[in-house]
Design a protein around this motif. Structure first.
Motif, mmCIF file in Angstrom:
data_model
loop_
_atom_site.group_PDB
_atom_site.id
_atom_site.type_symbol
_atom_site.label_atom_id
_atom_site.label_comp_id
_atom_site.label_asym_id
_atom_site.label_seq_id
_atom_site.Cartn_x
_atom_site.Cartn_y
_atom_site.Cartn_z
ATOM 1 N N ASP A 64 0.831 -1.206 0.000
ATOM 2 C CA ASP A 64 0.000 0.000 0.000
ATOM 3 C C ASP A 64 0.866 1.257 0.000
ATOM 4 O O ASP A 64 0.551 2.255 -0.662
ATOM 5 N N LYS A 110 -0.184 2.924 -3.178
ATOM 6 C CA LYS A 110 -1.049 4.101 -3.084
ATOM 7 C C LYS A 110 -0.266 5.366 -2.761
ATOM 8 O O LYS A 110 -0.774 6.471 -2.940
ATOM 9 N N VAL A 159 1.718 6.870 -9.193
ATOM 10 C CA VAL A 159 1.878 6.760 -7.744
ATOM 11 C C VAL A 159 2.140 8.142 -7.145
ATOM 12 O O VAL A 159 3.147 8.778 -7.476
ATOM 13 N N HIS A 218 -3.360 10.672 3.488
ATOM 14 C CA HIS A 218 -3.439 10.330 2.066
ATOM 15 C C HIS A 218 -4.350 9.129 1.835
ATOM 16 O O HIS A 218 -5.191 9.141 0.930
ATOM 17 N N LEU A 219 -4.172 8.082 2.647
ATOM 18 C CA LEU A 219 -4.972 6.881 2.448
ATOM 19 C C LEU A 219 -6.447 7.128 2.740
ATOM 20 O O LEU A 219 -7.318 6.458 2.176
ATOM 21 N N LYS A 222 -8.504 9.150 -0.914
ATOM 22 C CA LYS A 222 -7.979 8.449 -2.077
ATOM 23 C C LYS A 222 -7.959 9.300 -3.339
ATOM 24 O O LYS A 222 -7.184 9.055 -4.257
ATOM 25 N N ASN A 224 -7.004 12.299 -3.330
ATOM 26 C CA ASN A 224 -5.816 13.133 -3.168
ATOM 27 C C ASN A 224 -6.042 14.570 -3.628
ATOM 28 O O ASN A 224 -5.194 15.203 -4.224
#
Length: 325
Positions: A64, A110, A159, A218-219, A222, A224
């Motif tokens: 991840d 991610k 990415v 960030h996670l 998603k 961003n």
């Protein structure tokens, strides 16, 4: 979370790993940490897996998050031409291996969090510096910039990249403070040069906390888009060729200090006198070009972190030292 860390056994990587496990396990959240290493026989905690660079080139495992911290210590020895090449190679080669892994994987990470340092800004005295400030070109800048630009290539594979420019990390287990403990305890501590140079520092606890904060933010977002749409945060690297954002964070506390203040605070913390002074001329003779790390200051502010809502646990040097007792 499945996370791969280059430099995982180091001063920062090991503390990050310990804290991530400590935070996640009590909440019954799954976290799997893998340290990337060149030595398959390296000792490691039972909760952490190991992977060699040769294995990375072949694995079909997905991650991840990748945290890229590998690199020889910039202040460990004089900057001879050979040492400069070593400092660069120790950062470039692991990053190239990670990029090759990212390129060939169909399931991409991610987020790539890639290390750097406030040396990117070069020597700028007491001028306030944020993530949007320009740089002065010297060896520290060139070293950091080449490392950053290489890591940013991960955006070409879709990415997102977070560049973390780290200041002087404060903790007695290592770094600058670790090296100074013995002379200070012996009563031989003192300021460097005139003591007026600004020192931009961060406690190791806050460094770890900030990196976890960046990853979790960030996670949790998603798309961003949160930071890109925030008018107070324009630290996104502007490059129309990038397919996804690359964002810079200064990992420094919001209260930088002069070397004189640092010396007095450490002396008070250890209950030792700090009468000595090492003249700039002697430092230049002892360390050569590397002496710039000791006698030339940088006043770096963590604007992107503050804008994102990170709250420092140890915002002052006194707090950072006292909480080590």
């Amino acid at each position: 979370m499945n996370i791969l860390i280059s430099g995982g056994s180091g001063f920062l990587g090991s503390a990050f790993s310990d804290e991530l496990i400590k935070r996640y396990q009590p909440q019954s959240k799954e976290v799997h940490i893998t340290w990337l290493t060149r030595d398959s026989s390296q000792t490691h905690p039972d909760a952490i897996s190991m992977m060699t660079y040769n294995e990375l080139a072949k694995t079909d495992k997905s991650f991840d998050v990748i945290l890229n911290l590998a690199g020889a210590g910039i202040a460990d020895s004089r900057w001879s031409d050979a040492r400069k090449e070593q400092l660069l190679a120790s950062r470039v080669k692991p990053t190239e291996s990670l990029l090759a892994f990212i390129e060939r994987r169909s399931v991409k990470p991610k987020l790539l969090v890639s290390g750097s340092a406030i040396g990117w800004y070069g020597t700028q005295g007491d001028k306030p510096l944020t993530e949007n400030s320009a740089s002065e070109v010297d060896f520290s800048h060139r070293l950091c910039d080449e490392w950053e630009q290489l890591a940013i290539k991960a955006t070409e594979y879709g990415v997102p990249v977070a560049i973390v420019r780290t200041g002087v990390v404060i903790h007695p287990a290592g770094g600058m403070l670790g090296k100074l403990l013995l002379p200070f305890k012996l009563g031989l501590g003192g300021q460097l040069g005139d003591g007026k140079q600004i020192m931009s520092w961060i406690s190791r606890e806050d460094w770890v906390g900030a990196v976890i904060f960046i990853i979790e933010q960030h996670l949790a977002d998603k798309t961003n888009t949160r930071q890109d749409s925030d008018p107070t945060n324009d630290s996104t690297i502007d490059d129309n060729t990038l397919k996804t954002p690359a964002i810079v964070y200064n990992l420094t506390a919001p209260n930088p200090v002069t070397n004189h203040t640092f010396t007095k605070e450490v002396g008070a913390w250890l209950h030792r006198p700090t009468f000595f002074t090492l003249p700039s001329s002697l430092l230049k003779l002892m360390f050569g070009e590397m002496s710039t790390l000791l006698i030339d200051g940088q006043k770096v502010q963590p604007q992107a972190l503050l804008n994102a809502g990170y709250e420092f646990e140890q915002p002052t040097l006194k707090q950072a030292l006292e909480q080590q007792k």
